[in-house]
Every structure is written in C-alpha cells, then in structure tokens.
Design an enzyme around this catalytic site. Sequence first.
Site, PDB file in Angstrom:
ATOM      1  N   GLU A  85       0.842  -1.216   0.000  1.00 31.03           N
ATOM      2  CA  GLU A  85       0.000   0.000   0.000  1.00 31.03           C
ATOM      3  C   GLU A  85       0.873   1.260   0.000  1.00 31.03           C
ATOM      4  O   GLU A  85       1.728   1.440   0.880  1.00 31.03           O
ATOM      5  CB  GLU A  85      -0.944  -0.016   1.212  1.00 31.03           C
ATOM      6  CG  GLU A  85      -2.013   1.054   1.098  1.00 31.03           C
ATOM      7  CD  GLU A  85      -3.038   0.991   2.220  1.00 31.03           C
ATOM      8  OE1 GLU A  85      -3.409  -0.123   2.648  1.00 31.03           O
ATOM      9  OE2 GLU A  85      -3.464   2.059   2.683  1.00 31.03           O
ATOM     10  N   LYS A 279      -7.868  -1.349  10.913  1.00 28.95           N
ATOM     11  CA  LYS A 279      -7.247  -1.739   9.638  1.00 28.95           C
ATOM     12  C   LYS A 279      -5.979  -0.916   9.430  1.00 28.95           C
ATOM     13  O   LYS A 279      -4.944  -1.445   9.016  1.00 28.95           O
ATOM     14  CB  LYS A 279      -8.241  -1.528   8.489  1.00 28.95           C
ATOM     15  CG  LYS A 279      -7.755  -2.037   7.146  1.00 28.95           C
ATOM     16  CD  LYS A 279      -6.923  -1.042   6.371  1.00 28.95           C
ATOM     17  CE  LYS A 279      -6.497  -1.597   5.022  1.00 28.95           C
ATOM     18  NZ  LYS A 279      -5.515  -0.743   4.336  1.00 28.95           N
ATOM     19  N   ASP A 295       3.558 -15.077  11.099  1.00 27.71           N
ATOM     20  CA  ASP A 295       2.285 -15.477  10.492  1.00 27.71           C
ATOM     21  C   ASP A 295       1.264 -14.358  10.674  1.00 27.71           C
ATOM     22  O   ASP A 295       0.673 -14.219  11.739  1.00 27.71           O
ATOM     23  CB  ASP A 295       1.843 -16.783  11.180  1.00 27.71           C
ATOM     24  CG  ASP A 295       0.540 -17.316  10.643  1.00 27.71           C
ATOM     25  OD1 ASP A 295      -0.175 -16.581   9.939  1.00 27.71           O
ATOM     26  OD2 ASP A 295       0.227 -18.483  10.942  1.00 27.71           O
ATOM     27  N   HIS A 392      -2.129  10.328   0.799  1.00 23.92           N
ATOM     28  CA  HIS A 392      -2.289   9.030   0.136  1.00 23.92           C
ATOM     29  C   HIS A 392      -2.115   9.177  -1.376  1.00 23.92           C
ATOM     30  O   HIS A 392      -1.385   8.413  -2.008  1.00 23.92           O
ATOM     31  CB  HIS A 392      -3.663   8.457   0.464  1.00 23.92           C
ATOM     32  CG  HIS A 392      -3.892   7.106  -0.115  1.00 23.92           C
ATOM     33  ND1 HIS A 392      -3.260   5.980   0.378  1.00 23.92           N
ATOM     34  CD2 HIS A 392      -4.621   6.698  -1.168  1.00 23.92           C
ATOM     35  CE1 HIS A 392      -3.616   4.935  -0.352  1.00 23.92           C
ATOM     36  NE2 HIS A 392      -4.444   5.349  -1.294  1.00 23.92           N
TER      37      HIS A 392
HETATM   38  C1  MEV Z   1      -5.967   3.028   4.940  1.00 16.86           C
HETATM   39  O1  MEV Z   1      -5.241   1.891   4.528  1.00 16.86           O
HETATM   40  C2  MEV Z   1      -6.037   3.109   6.440  1.00 16.86           C
HETATM   41  C3  MEV Z   1      -6.900   4.235   7.007  1.00 16.86           C
HETATM   42  O2  MEV Z   1      -8.209   4.150   6.448  1.00 16.86           O
HETATM   43  C4  MEV Z   1      -6.919   4.052   8.500  1.00 16.86           C
HETATM   44  C5  MEV Z   1      -7.895   4.950   9.237  1.00 16.86           C
HETATM   45  O3  MEV Z   1      -8.920   5.368   8.651  1.00 16.86           O
HETATM   46  O4  MEV Z   1      -7.657   5.184  10.434  1.00 16.86           O
HETATM   47  C6  MEV Z   1      -6.340   5.565   6.628  1.00 16.86           C
END
Ligand code: MEV
Length: 437
Positions: A85, A279, A295, A392
Amino acid sequence: MVKPVSGFSKLSKEKKISWLISNYCHSEVNISKILKSYWNTDAKLQQLHDEFIENTISNFYLPFAIAPNFLINGELFTIPMAIEESSVVAAASNAAKFWLDRGGFKAEVLSTTKNGQVHFNFFGNKHELLLFFNTIKPKLLFSITSISKNMEKRGGGLLDIVLVDKTKDLENYFQLHCTFETLDAMGANFINSCLEQFAKTLQEEAIHFTPFISSKARLDIVMSILSNYVPECLVRAEVQCSVSDLTTKEFQGKDFAEKFVRAVAIAKAEPRRAVTHNKGIMNGIDAVVLATGNDFRAVEAGVHAYASKDGRYSSLTHAEIVGDQFHYWIEIPLAIGTIGGLTSLHPLVKVALEILQKPNAKEVMQIIAVAGLAQNFAAIKSLVTTGIQKGHMKMHLMNILNQMQASPIEKNKAVEYFKKNIVTHNAAVTFIEDLRK
Ligand code: MEV
C-alpha cells in the site's frame, strides 16, 4: 470444460504452467513469460521458495521497505516493512520523526503465555470426569517429556493443563485448556505436538479408567489445536507528551490533541469506524509481521478477536488528555517468533532481523506494537487535519504514472507539478495526456 486433474503436485513447474494456460488462460497476455520473469535466476534461491509451499509456479513480490527514526525505549530503530500500500511506509516514517522529537515510544511486553486446547465430548458423570482428569494429570505431563525436552532446556515448556467444562456453551463439550511458554519461538508446532500427545494419552487412559467402564461413560476426542487468540501474550506501546508539544506549523497542540482524542473515542464507540481504524493499525503491524517472517493471519485473527473482548468490536488504541499531558497507547496480543518457521529460511527475513539488531521475540513484539501505534497516529493525524487523500494520493501518484507507462521524464515533470497541485486520478491522467499532445 476444465476436467479435474490428479497427481498435479507431482508435475514439473513447466508442466503445471502448461496445464494452467491450456485450461484457464485464453487472453493474449503471455502468462508463461510473466510467471517466469519472476523466477529467481539463482536456482538455489528459487528452489527454496518453490519448497515453501506446494504447486509453486512463480514468486509474488511485495516491496520490502524500511522506516527509519523509530526511537523505542531510548534506542533508535529502522523498521523493515513488507507491504504494497503506497502511503504506509511514508506514514510510519512521518510518525517516527514526529515522536522522535517528543521523547519517542515506550514499549513493554506484559505477558507471554500461549495456549491451545484438546476439544472433546464426554458422555457421563462430570464428577467422574474431574476425578479421572486429576488421576491422569501426571501421566499427561509425563507423556510430552520427549517433545518438550529442548524447549524446557531453554527455560520454556508447558505451564499447566486444566479441565474446562464447556457444556453451558455446547452439550457434552469439554476441553483440556493448556498453557505454554515458547520463548523466542512462535511455538505452533511445539504446542500442536504437545496437544496431540495429550489427546492420545487422554483417550487411552479413558478406555482403562474403571469408574468409566462401570458407568459406561464415553470420552471422544474431537480435535487438538493451538489457539490464535492469545490475550495472555500481550504487548503495550505508548507515547506521551505535553499538549503544547504537539503544536506544529499546521496546528495548535490543544486543538489537535482534543480532536485526536475525540477521533479515538469515535473508534471506541462505533464498530464501523473501529474496523477501519484498526485496519490502519494492521497496515503497520502486518508489514513488520511479514518482513520478520511471522504469520500475519494468526496475528490478524488474534488481534481482531481482542478488539471484541468486551463484547463489542472496538478501537485497539486509546488516547486521553490528563492535565496538560497527551497519552496515547496500544495494547495487543501478539504471538511472534524469531526462531523456527521462516525466520531461519527466508533470506530477506534474516536481513530484516539483522536490521532490527537480531532481536528476541519480546523485542519484536514491542517493535510491532510501535509500528501499529505509529501507523494509527499518522492516519488519525491526517484524518483530523488535512484529510487522508492528500498524503495518500501523493504516494499513489507513482502507481497512476506507472499504469500510464510514463517515461522517467514524464514522471519527473508530474512529480514536480503535483508538489503544488492536488493529486487525483483524473488530474494525473490529464497531466500526462497533455504532456503527450
Ligand atoms: C488506509 O489503509 C487506512 C486508514 O483508512 C486508517 C484509518 O482510517 O484510520 C487511513
């Protein structure tokens, strides 16, 4: 129609690819050429990868990156990360730099106990079962002598076995709940070998236990397996500074701290936000787990279960302002190894562990927890200030340029242009198309 194939695993790599192409690949793309372009020219290295799993036909690359400037318990680390990513490593590095100037991260392993269960059915008197268990417990302990010899020599091994009555959850369901200390090994093979031996001994002893024979009780083993839920194998990482120290060119410390704490509170209160919040944490955790040959599926499963431990899926990080101090921390279960498994096989894992100064499992737990916290910090920092897309998309620009097969000159021009302009997919495509006119 594709026909089932038998003996597939015994075919050579070339034959596997031919079979695959003739049955499934009908496009113009030269699948064989692409698959082979990822074969390593070093035949021995390729063989090593071929033999990790069955039916290997190629290698699937992930970028292997490093994030420097992580001050953890007073020591500077550069953290290896394997992840695809775009913005994750940049975000980790930014968070590391931010906290480098504010005292760095503190991390502590709180516990290291792993666990597994022998799951079995019992039809009979529960008191007899308890008597049986207490009678044979020494035999169970003795039965793993040869399996646990080496682990015990190093100071680990079985910690305890307890009989657990689970009949409230499922009729006739009992388990032997077994706890282990596996030191620097993740311990899956050791634990599973012990559990399977316990199951065997349990079954054999049940057949000869006189009260069972007379009362016609029956004990059936269902399965024996370690648990990837390890809430007694916990690590904590944290940062702390005065609220005013959070002030930067872009924001006032107090406003930022309050909004940050609120963002974490929302992730605690709202599972839909918590999942995305966590996530982002796993972006950091998985990348280090993978790079260190651990793992990540086990870690993911255990960490998410822990996020639900209070009955509702919630944030893995916590933040508060006490007086003028901003506190922010993570507490997660991690079963990590630095010996065994891939750690002594995959050349890049060896490199990753070398970069981390040959850490033990506890040290890797700390580093991973810090990576998760840093990633979450970077995400929330963006979310409550500029929004996530700015950073991003800046990192994603190169992917768009590559999709358009931009030349090095076009790339340079685009990077220059988008230093001052907002990156969107459309804007990047238009920019390159205009250049090409
Ligand atoms: C993207 O991979 C992860 C985010 O969505 C985490 C978050 O929203 O805290 C930016």
